[in-house]
Every structure is written in structure tokens, then in C-alpha cells.
Design an enzyme around this catalytic site. Structure first.
Site, PDB file in Angstrom:
ATOM      1  N   MET A 123      38.767  39.573  37.521  1.00 32.36           N
ATOM      2  CA  MET A 123      38.371  40.812  38.216  1.00 32.36           C
ATOM      3  C   MET A 123      37.336  40.489  39.300  1.00 32.36           C
ATOM      4  SD  MET A 123      40.047  43.362  36.905  1.00 32.36           S
ATOM      5  CE  MET A 123      39.200  44.941  36.913  1.00 32.36           C
ATOM      6  N   CYS A 124      37.293  41.350  40.265  1.00 33.98           N
ATOM      7  CA  CYS A 124      36.447  41.109  41.421  1.00 33.98           C
ATOM      8  C   CYS A 124      35.409  42.230  41.490  1.00 33.98           C
ATOM      9  CB  CYS A 124      37.293  41.114  42.686  1.00 33.98           C
ATOM     10  SG  CYS A 124      38.753  40.066  42.523  1.00 33.98           S
ATOM     11  N   GLN A 125      34.556  42.159  42.486  1.00 33.64           N
ATOM     12  CA  GLN A 125      33.605  43.250  42.676  1.00 33.64           C
ATOM     13  C   GLN A 125      33.645  43.728  44.121  1.00 33.64           C
ATOM     14  OE1 GLN A 125      29.939  43.613  40.849  1.00 33.64           O
ATOM     15  NE2 GLN A 125      30.606  42.712  38.919  1.00 33.64           N
TER      16      GLN A 125
END
Lengths: 255, 255
Positions: free
Chosen positions: B1-3
Site C-alpha cells: 500500500m502507498c500513501q
């Protein structure tokens, strides 16, 4: 008028030496102080930097001079505004995507009466004649080929399109899709090919020299295209008016 | 997952404070070390920086932390690769041109089974599900409107498109064309609106605080959207699942 710098290599190479001399023309040794830009292909990816400060003062240009980004295809431009205001959206190089590849374009010259019909797919964001010409080239390439053509096929199409635009003014340009570097001269463009045995080169715009033989391997090949020669002790070749040349893997191609 | 990090303002504002905290998550306070990127609108123009080094170590990120680029619309992303290799062409945000404007998109989530039919105009350069979703959004926007629609019309179309994509997985995204910032949450997104009277804010990821009252005028308004709150002493609001919010001139819009 603006100035152009392009580099095409067979192995990822940093452009720090050439850019250092070139950036001096952005306000210090020459009067192209109305913004600048540079684009580096890394595989299919692209790093694109533009700034409306002059290249010799811009903190982003300072980063480029210090951070050796290695690339096989680089296009840079320093701008002296002739058409379009000094604004970020008017800084070259311009970028568009076609057939799942990025295309990068920079132009030196004036195309005052070039107002082609542009359909939906490629529209200028800024107000320069240059971006308009680039959008038209992208549009016509998209119409001429269904997918990414070979470098040879692209060169044939681009030669024809460049001639049509060049009727409208001065059209020195650099174009790359990461596979090759296309360079077209109406009036002013030079290139040099560097290959084994490498020697020392002396910048024309700054008291700086580099011994390429200490930085390269015998297999490395680098072609540099620029408005006026960057070094004082290398054999630069001038383009003939109307010539479109293609550089692949660091060498002038026969296409 | 990324931000994800987005900023929308009514007056050009630098993102140095928020980016400093956010960039710490790129490898230091969190594990998103597979590249990062940021895009700043300046009028119609765009500055776009991507790097496949982690945001806490990248020399380009260091430039962003030091060089206060002022912008009314900013989108940034730090990447933890889930689909697509670690390569420059897979770094968000992605950029395309439509109707003579740049569009910037960054995504957090996974859309494993989303393989829409893409026609000629917008094709992914890299191999992420995110860029594929962006290309499809651009394609559908181009089909739905003849020219740049109003922010209200765009919001209606985007809400519908986001719902269709969100069926295929987690689809938290930020999108801007320089006029507004659209933010959609499937699972995780927060926002805060900063306006007069401004106070002091304390970063969650680094021992740094800023007194906004000394840097702003009473008319300034800034909205910040981020995956998880950046500061410890401000009132962040969580998005509800499936919500698309629109920020214009530094405030949440009713559209």
C-alpha cells in the site's frame, strides 16, 4: 531564440558536463534567461524538470548539475521568449504520451503563422508556437501508425512532417521517445559523436574540462546535439538546412 | 500500500511543512520506500518530480524540502510496490494532457482485476493497475465532455467513474487539473481545512512544528488531504468509504 541540447547514448550516461556548459548560456554567457527545462528517459520512465527562473540561477538546475542522473536519452532547452509569456507552461521540453510511451520535444525558432487544425487528442497547454507544432506532430504520428513504429518508419514520417512545418518558419527541434533522438535543423544545430578512444574535452562556456577516457569503457558511445558547439577541442559537425538526423545507441543512424 | 498527500489552496502556498512529515514515511517512519513523486501546478503549468529512490533519501525530495515551490494544487505519493516493478515509469503521480490542461493522478490501493478496454488516446506507460485506472478515467472524461467542463460537472462524472472502478478493489485516489482537487476514499483518507485564525501545528512523523499564523494572511485557506493525519493537534476528518470530495480554493466544496 532559444538553445537546444540533446544526448543519445548506448549506455546510461550522466549529462552533468554538457549541461554545466549549456546552463551557463541561460543568463550568464548568453541571454536565454526566460526559463529552461530538461527531460531524462530512464527505461520507459521519464524525469521532467522545468523552471521559469534562468538556468544559471535555478535551484532545480543546480540539482541537475550536482545529481548525476544517468540516461540514454536527454533533451534540454533554455528559453529566450519570443512568443508566449514567461510562464511554466511555456517552458520546453514538452511531454505527451502516445502508444504507451512518453514523447519529449523542444524547439528553437519561430513559427508565427503555423495554426494547424488540432483535433481532440493533443492540445497545447501553454501559448507557444512550439507546443502547437509538437501537438500537431503527435496528432499526425497517431494518424500515420497504429502502434509504435520502428525507428526507421518514424524517421520517414517525421522527415515529411518536419518539412511541412518548416515552411512556416525556423524549425530546429529535438524529439525523443526513449528509443532514439531525432534532430531537425532549419538553421542551426551541431552534433558530435564520442567513442573510443575517448579524450579530454574543454567547455566553451566555463573553465571546465573532463577526461572522458577515465569515465568510460571502450564500448561506450555518446552523441550530443546542440545549437552551437559546447566544447572547443572536439570536431562538431553542422547540420545542413532541412536535415533531419536520427541518433540511436549513441551514434548517427543511417535512417 | 502507498500513501497519498494532496493540497488545495486559494493562494499559492508551499507544501514544505506537510511534505517534510510525509516524506519521512517514505522509508523512515513507515515502509513506503519504493519510490515517490510530487506534482505542483503553477497556473496552467506543472512541475512533476518522480524518483525511484525512497523519499527520505532522494536528492530530489531533499530539493523539495528546501525549495519552497508555491502552488495552489499539489499531489504527492510515496510508493510501497504491490503491483508493477520498482521503476521510474511506475512512480505516481501520473500526468496526462486533456482539453489543453494537465491532469495529475495518484492512487493508493489495489485493482487486481481491472482491465478496461483502452482506446488509442490514453495508454499506460508503466505496468501499474493505478496508471491503467487513470488512463481509463481520462478516456471516459474525454468521451463524456467536449471541452473542460465545470468543476461541478466534472465531479458528477468522476463520482460515477470512481464507483465503477472501486468495485474492482481499493481505490483511494487524488486527482487535479489545477482548478480543483478531487479525492476519493475506498478505505482510508483524511482531510483538514486550515483557515483564519491559524494556529500552530505539530508534525506526527518528525519533531517539527510550524506557527501558520506567522506565515499567512487572514484570507488564506488551505485544505490538506492525506492517507493518515500528518499533525497531532489538528482536527482531521476521515472520509467515509465510497466518498468523493472536491476541494476548491482551499475549502471543501458542496459539489
Amino acid at each position: 531564440m532559444c538553445q537546444l541540447l540533446g544526448m543519445n547514448c548506448n549506455t546510461p550516461t550522466d549529462v552533468v558536463f554538457s549541461f554545466t556548459g549549456f546552463a551557463e548560456r541561460g543568463g550568464r554567457t548568453d541571454h536565454h534567461g526566460d526559463g529552461w527545462g530538461i527531460a531524462f528517459f530512464e527505461g520507459h520512465g521519464l524525469r521532467h524538470f522545468v523552471d521559469h527562473q534562468s538556468a544559471c540561477e535555478s535551484p532545480v538546475a543546480e540539482l541537475i548539475r550536482r545529481y548525476p542522473i544517468k540516461s540514454r536519452n536527454v533533451i534540454s532547452h533554455i528559453r529566450k521568449a519570443t512568443q508566449g509569456v514567461v510562464a511554466l507552461e511555456n517552458c520546453h521540453p514538452f511531454v505527451r504520451e502516445l502508444w504507451g510511451r512518453y514523447w519529449v520535444f523542444a524547439h528553437n525558432g519561430d513559427l508565427k503563422d503555423f495554426h494547424p487544425r488540432l483535433h481532440a487528442a493533443f492540445r497545447p497547454v501553454g501559448s507557444t508556437d512550439s507546443e502547437r507544432a509538437f501537438c500537431w506532430i503527435m496528432q499526425e504520428l497517431a494518424k500515420s501508425h497504429a502502434g509504435v513504429p520502428t525507428v526507421e518508419e518514424l524517421s520517414i514520417t517525421l522527415r515529411e512532417l518536419a518539412q511541412r512545418i518548416a515552411r512556416h518558419g525556423t524549425f530546429n527541434f529535438l524529439l525523443s521517445n526513449g528509443q532514439a533522438l531525432w534532430a531537425h535543423a532549419s538553421t542551426l544545430l551541431h552534433y558530435v559523436e564520442r567513442r573510443h578512444p575517448f579524450t579530454q574535452a574543454q567547455l566553451a562556456d566555463e573553465d571546465l574540462s573532463v577526461d572522458f577516457s577515465s569515465l568510460t569503457t571502450p564500448d561506450d558511445r555518446v552523441a550530443v546535439v546542440v545549437t552551437t558547439p559546447l566544447t572547443t577541442n572536439e570536431a562538431w559537425t553542422a547540420f545542413a538546412p532541412g536535415e533531419l538526423k536520427v541518433f540511436v545507441d549513441g551514434a548517427l543512424s543511417a535512417y
